[in-house]
Design an enzyme around this catalytic site. Structure first.
Site, PDB file in Angstrom:
ATOM      1  N   ASN A   7       1.019  -1.579   0.513  1.00  0.00           N
ATOM      2  CA  ASN A   7       0.455   0.141  -0.127  1.00  0.00           C
ATOM      3  C   ASN A   7       1.105   1.095  -0.123  1.00  0.00           C
ATOM      4  OD1 ASN A   7      -2.779  -0.915  -0.270  1.00  0.00           O
ATOM      5  ND2 ASN A   7      -3.366  -0.842   2.060  1.00  0.00           N
ATOM      6  N   TYR A   8       2.006   0.938   0.314  1.00  0.00           N
ATOM      7  CA  TYR A   8       2.738   2.083  -0.340  1.00  0.00           C
ATOM      8  C   TYR A   8       3.698   2.442  -1.344  1.00  0.00           C
ATOM      9  CZ  TYR A   8       1.874   3.343   4.871  1.00  0.00           C
ATOM     10  OH  TYR A   8       1.604   3.720   6.237  1.00  0.00           O
TER      11      TYR A   8
END
Length: 554
Positions: free
Chosen positions: A478-479
């Protein structure tokens, strides 16, 4: 504004175009509108409005930037979509897939949120694409609160989900993100960690069912999609397997009263030794206690001319202050927590507190939708399995003081995060991890200093390499970080994808590739770091990695 009145058997479309440019609108958009009208279920939405935004629309830019946060990907030179489509029903999403394939125009999906590398609204590997923006699909159905479940639509924010849960119950919650403006659709596809992860695991660990539009434009629930695909969408990263429409989430119990605190220490107050001690105990604390650390430079002194490092210990405790103080005296007395540092409140108020809103902010702030704040930034992530020595921390501080606006957030593990198997869902960062690091630097002068700041964070990332996970050096999907590697244009990129795939998913990457090959062999759902399908040419290589004769079986 022009309104095209179609026959009673076709939806009423509102096409937001510049008045002078309607006649000049792209034939692709016109064909797409016609295709969607013919392929939507009119019984679901017999009289309504579906909104398209062309490049010539006066609202195109505002819609494009509505949930985008990173100004690096909003510069004039960044590739722009041909148009933006904001569907109003599940049927419209189905039609979008069908029409994208028929018209051979690439589809990018966004539910809104971080999207650090802009993959939901920028494409560097497609010559032509459009955005399917799920912003209007944001229902939250908490009618089954007594069954500890809720159905949430992909375009809702996590703040909206929390708010609707709290409307129904003071003793229910959901263990997902701390940033309340995140779009829930994409958030859960990457794992979704938050302040209750040590007690209940990730948001993706607490999903019971889903509705997804597959490559054929069919809507599938858990039973129809099968357990392999259901496994893959809960932590395997967004936009690789289909389009999430709904999640059925499992609600978790929370006390009517929880406790929060934030205690800050600078270098002059012993921050380095204290942070070293935090690393030694944080994954062993009572699982009701979550203490993360936000670290950034701070100006101090009489004239605020001296820079130092501030470490802020921000916590949520699922209980009252008295029991929290007992836990802290036993497990982490070095922080020196006192009753004055603590505040008791409801769980929903703690969500607002941790999101950074001022004391007394009403719960309705959670309904404000996607964030409007935008800066240029670059982020990276790491997972730590052994405490970083004090000497190495001092090296990090030295580098932090060289940068203008850096921040790093250290998120604790242990508790339930250590009890769930790495292969339970694609998110593999479990047992043995002490904490996760997010590095981020932001700047406001646009492209002028991008190279400078990106080089700074890369040097910091290189410096910390000896102190974080290895073989692979893990990263949080998600990053997104395109520095780890990207797929090539017009290529499924399996061999290239190994570079970043194992960092995000470790051994689970192999299974994700198998699922992708089964459900989307033509690689319709793709982006710069999407899971690639296998081609026949890659069978032998994959078999060597997987240890099987046929990677498509089993």
């Amino acid at each position: 504004m022009k309104i095209l009145k179609l026959s009673c058997t076709i939806l009423l479309f509102i096409v937001l175009l510049h008045p002078d440019s309607l006649a000049d609108s792209a034939s692709t958009l016109e064909s797409f509108i016609q295709c969607v009208s013919l392929n939507s279920d009119l019984s679901v939405l017999p009289i309504s409005s579906t909104i398209f935004f062309s490049r010539n629309s006066s609202l195109f830019t505002s819609v494009l930037e509505s949930s985008a946060q990173n100004l690096r990907y909003l510069v004039p030179s960044a590739p722009k979509p041909e148009f933006i489509f904001t569907p109003l029903s599940d049927s419209h999403v189905q039609a979008s897939v069908i029409c994208s394939k028929q018209l051979k125009i690439h589809l990018r999906v966004r539910s809104g949120g971080h999207d650090y590398e802009g993959l939901s609204y920028v494409s560097k590997i497609e010559t032509s694409f459009f955005i399917l923006d799920l912003a209007n699909l944001r229902s939250v159905d908490v009618d089954q609160i007594n069954n500890n479940t809720a159905w949430i639509q992909a375009g809702a924010t996590i703040g909206e989900v929390y708010y609707r849960i709290a409307q129904k119950s003071k003793v229910h919650g959901y263990p997902a993100g701390l940033c309340t403006t995140l779009g829930i659709g994409g958030h859960i596809t990457g794992g979704a960690y938050g302040s209750m992860m040590r007690k209940y695991g990730l948001g993706a660990d607490n999903v019971l069912d889903a509705l997804i539009v597959d490559v054929n434009g069919e809507i599938l629930d858990r039973k129809a999609m099968g357990e392999d695909l259901f496994w893959a969408i809960r932590g395997g990263g967004g936009a690789s397997f289909g389009i999430i429409l709904w999640w059925k989430i499992k609600l978790v119990p929370v006390p009517e009263t929880v406790t929060v605190f934030t205690v800050s220490k600078t270098l002059e107050q012993g921050a380095t030794k204290l942070l070293h001690r935090w690393q030694q105990v944080v994954d062993k604390l009572d699982e009701d206690l979550f203490i993360r650390v936000l670290i950034q430079p701070e100006s101090v002194g009489k004239n605020k001319t001296k820079r130092t490092i501030s470490t802020a210990y921000q916590a949520l405790f699922l209980g009252d202050t008295e029991r929290l103080l007992q836990v802290m005296r036993k497990s982490f007395p070095e922080l020196g927590l006192t009753r004055r540092d603590c505040a008791q409140m409801s769980w929903i108020q703690s969500v607002i507190y941790i999101a950074g809103y001022p004391s007394g902010t009403p719960n309705e702030v959670l309904l404000q939708g996607k964030t409007s704040s935008k800066v240029s930034f670059k982020a990276k992530s790491d997972f730590v399995r052994n405490p970083i020595p004090e000497t190495a921390l001092e090296g990090i501080w030295k580098r932090f003081l060289e940068e203008e606006n850096p921040i790093t957030i250290w998120t604790p593990y242990g508790g339930m995060m250590s009890k769930i198997a790495e292969s339970e869902i694609p998110f593999p960062h479990r047992k043995g991890t002490i904490f996760m690091i997010q590095y981020l630097t932001a700047w406001v002068d646009g492209d002028k200093s991008t190279t400078k700041h990106v080089n700074w964070i890369q040097k910091l990332y290189d410096y910390t390499a000896p102190y974080v996970s290895r073989s692979p050096r893990e990263a949080y999907v998600n990053y997104r970080d395109l520095d780890l590697g990207t797929n090539r244009r017009n290529s499924t990129g399996f061999i290239e994808a190994l570079a970043w795939g194992y960092k995000y998913f470790k051994g689970n990457f192999n299974r994700l590739v198998k699922v992708k090959t089964k459900v989307d062999p033509s690689n319709f759902f793709r982006h710069e770091q999407s899971i690639p399908p296998l081609s026949r040419a890659h069978y032998k290589k994959f078999s060597e990695i997987e240890g099987t004769n046929d990677p498509l079986k089993g």
